[in-house]
Every structure is written in structure tokens, then in C-alpha cells.
Scaffold this active site. Sequence first.
Site, short mmCIF file in Angstrom:
data_model
loop_
_atom_site.label_atom_id
_atom_site.label_comp_id
_atom_site.label_asym_id
_atom_site.label_seq_id
_atom_site.Cartn_x
_atom_site.Cartn_y
_atom_site.Cartn_z
N LYS A 52 11.12 43.03 23.96
CA LYS A 52 10.51 44.18 23.27
C LYS A 52 11.35 44.56 22.05
O LYS A 52 10.81 44.85 20.98
CB LYS A 52 10.38 45.37 24.24
CG LYS A 52 9.28 45.15 25.28
CD LYS A 52 9.29 46.17 26.41
CE LYS A 52 8.29 45.78 27.49
NZ LYS A 52 8.26 46.67 28.65
N GLN A 96 11.40 51.24 31.50
CA GLN A 96 11.08 49.95 32.12
C GLN A 96 11.02 50.08 33.64
O GLN A 96 11.90 50.67 34.26
CB GLN A 96 12.14 48.90 31.70
CG GLN A 96 11.84 47.48 32.15
CD GLN A 96 10.59 46.89 31.49
OE1 GLN A 96 10.23 47.24 30.38
NE2 GLN A 96 9.90 46.01 32.20
N ASP A 119 3.28 53.01 26.77
CA ASP A 119 2.93 52.12 27.89
C ASP A 119 1.55 52.46 28.45
O ASP A 119 0.96 51.66 29.18
CB ASP A 119 3.94 52.29 29.04
CG ASP A 119 4.93 51.15 29.14
OD1 ASP A 119 4.59 50.03 28.71
OD2 ASP A 119 6.04 51.38 29.66
N1 GUN Z 1 7.38 46.47 34.26
C1 GUN Z 1 6.49 45.46 34.29
N2 GUN Z 1 5.61 45.58 33.28
C2 GUN Z 1 5.93 46.70 32.60
C3 GUN Z 1 5.39 47.34 31.46
O1 GUN Z 1 4.40 46.92 30.86
N3 GUN Z 1 6.03 48.49 31.07
C4 GUN Z 1 7.11 48.99 31.72
N4 GUN Z 1 7.65 50.13 31.27
N5 GUN Z 1 7.63 48.40 32.80
C5 GUN Z 1 7.05 47.26 33.22
#
Ligand code: GUN
Length: 294
Positions: A52, A96, A119
Site C-alpha cells: 500500500k 490493517q 477501506d
Molecule cells: N486485511 C485483509 N484485507 C484487508 C483490507 O482490505 N483492509 C484492511 N485494513 N485490512 C485487511
Amino acid sequence: MTLIDGKKTADDIKREIAAEVQKMVARGLKRPHLAAILVGHDGGSETYVANKVKACEVCGFRSTLIRHEDDVSEQVLLDDIARLNADPDVDGFIVQLPLPRHIDEQKIIEAIDFRKDVDGFHPINVGRMSIGLPCFKSATPAGIIELLARYDIPTRGKRCVVLGRSNIVGKPVATLMMQKSNPGDATVTVCHSATEGLADITRQADIIIAALGRPGFVTADMVKDGVTIIDVGTTRVPDPSRKSGFRLSGDVDFDNVAPKCSFITPVPGGVGPMTICSLMKNTLLAATGAVYPR
Ligand code: GUN
């Protein structure tokens, strides 16, 4: 059979976003700014967050990474979130997942200002999405819809079977696939661990979206000829022949299923890169105020 190249599609979209950011900067606007909170050292989460941050660079965004050890208290995370909510310089942020067991994940998600929830996990964004209002759509489902759109895969009136009912993928992608839109307008069935006669249902599907996290679950006898398969699984399975000691495995027995497909996503290089791309898109929308005017 057409292999859906999520990596190339994601690279195309990131270039489009970078061009948009260049125009914003040329007009004297600030660069979009994404922040991420990462707790602990889970390998998968580390990789996602590193990707990211890298995607932010490619798109011309600012990024900030806040790290904590596994034993961080819930209050410290809530304080971080309050700071990010109030910081006018941060357009959007993510926490996350998964979080350690002593932290209430839902409480954390609901503490995020929905206008910065890139998200798309906050109940306000989930609710707005389900009734078709402007919102931040959660990244993986939005990435899947974008792939279907860019590969011109027909969805209207088609039978779409979603495997898995998670809040992050199964439920929201089912919502988007049934919405009155293109892609969308599909007849959607959601299957899960309690589903009876699963293979009879998947054999009727024109489109299967597999998001179970069970390597190789979908086998050739479970699908009909000409099916489109979107494989969301990314399970790490031990592989001593790799330097990392593991490989990523999708939910689909790719080698045997692919010959029956019209379209199929590989793992890795299918849905994964698109998820990050959708997050970048949401961050751009947050920075421009296109979803929630600032
Ligand atoms: N863990 C697995 N996929 C994601 C996601 O798209 N966003 C976040 N914040 N955590 C995750």
C-alpha cells in the site's frame, strides 16, 4: 480461456490516478495523503501494508505508517484514530486487519470517521453501499467489479455464486453484484459453511466469486463449461522450494479448472493488486471530496 491480468489492470489504473494527482498538484492542490496503522508483525499484513505504501508512491500520494507492537492497548489505537480523524492533512486512513485478540476490531472500525474510512468498513459506508448511495466501497469488492468492467464480462441476468460471507468480501461483493448497475444486475446466491448441496449450486453458476480462504476448494467437477471465476483466496501454504518458504494459493484448483473457464483470475496477480488499487481510488475520492464534500 482468458486469463484476467489484475496486475496489468491495476498498473493501468494507478497510472490514471497518478495523472489525476499531477493535475491536482499543477492546480496548486495538495497531494492525497493516506495513513495506515499496522499492529504486530504478521507476514501477510506486513506485505499488504508495504504494498500500500509503495502504491502511494506510484500514485504520487503522501503516506504515513503508524506501527505498534502486538501488545498495544485498545486505548492507544483509539487515540491514534482520534488524531487521524482530526488531522486535516490526512485524507483517509486504514487500520490493517486482523488485530490481536485483546482488541475489539468492530470498536476500532466504528471509531474511524466514515468520511476518512477509505477501506469502506465503517457501518455507515457499508449501509450506504447496500442502498446504492455514494460511499467508500470496500476495496476488494470494488476491485472485483472493476475487473469485470474492464474485461467487459457480462453480468446482467447472469447467475453469480459467491462462496463465503465475510464482511470484507463475501457480503459486500454479493451486494454489488445484485445492484441495478453494470457490472451488476446479476442473480446472486451466497454459499457458506452451512450450505447444503454446494456443488449443485456452483455447477449452475455463470460467475463464481470464491472468497473462502480454503486452498483449491473449487474443483473442475464443481463448475460448468464457460464459467467466469474470480478467485479471492490468498492462503500461504508451505513450499520449501521457495526462498520465502511459502506460496500463495487461491481457493480454486487452477490447473484443472482453468481449461473450463471463459475468464479466470490467477493467484497471485488477479484480485490482490486490484484491492490496493481500489484503496488508492478511494483515497483520491477522499482528497477531492467527491464522495463526502469537505
Ligand atoms: N486485511 C485483509 N484485507 C484487508 C483490507 O482490505 N483492509 C484492511 N485494513 N485490512 C485487511
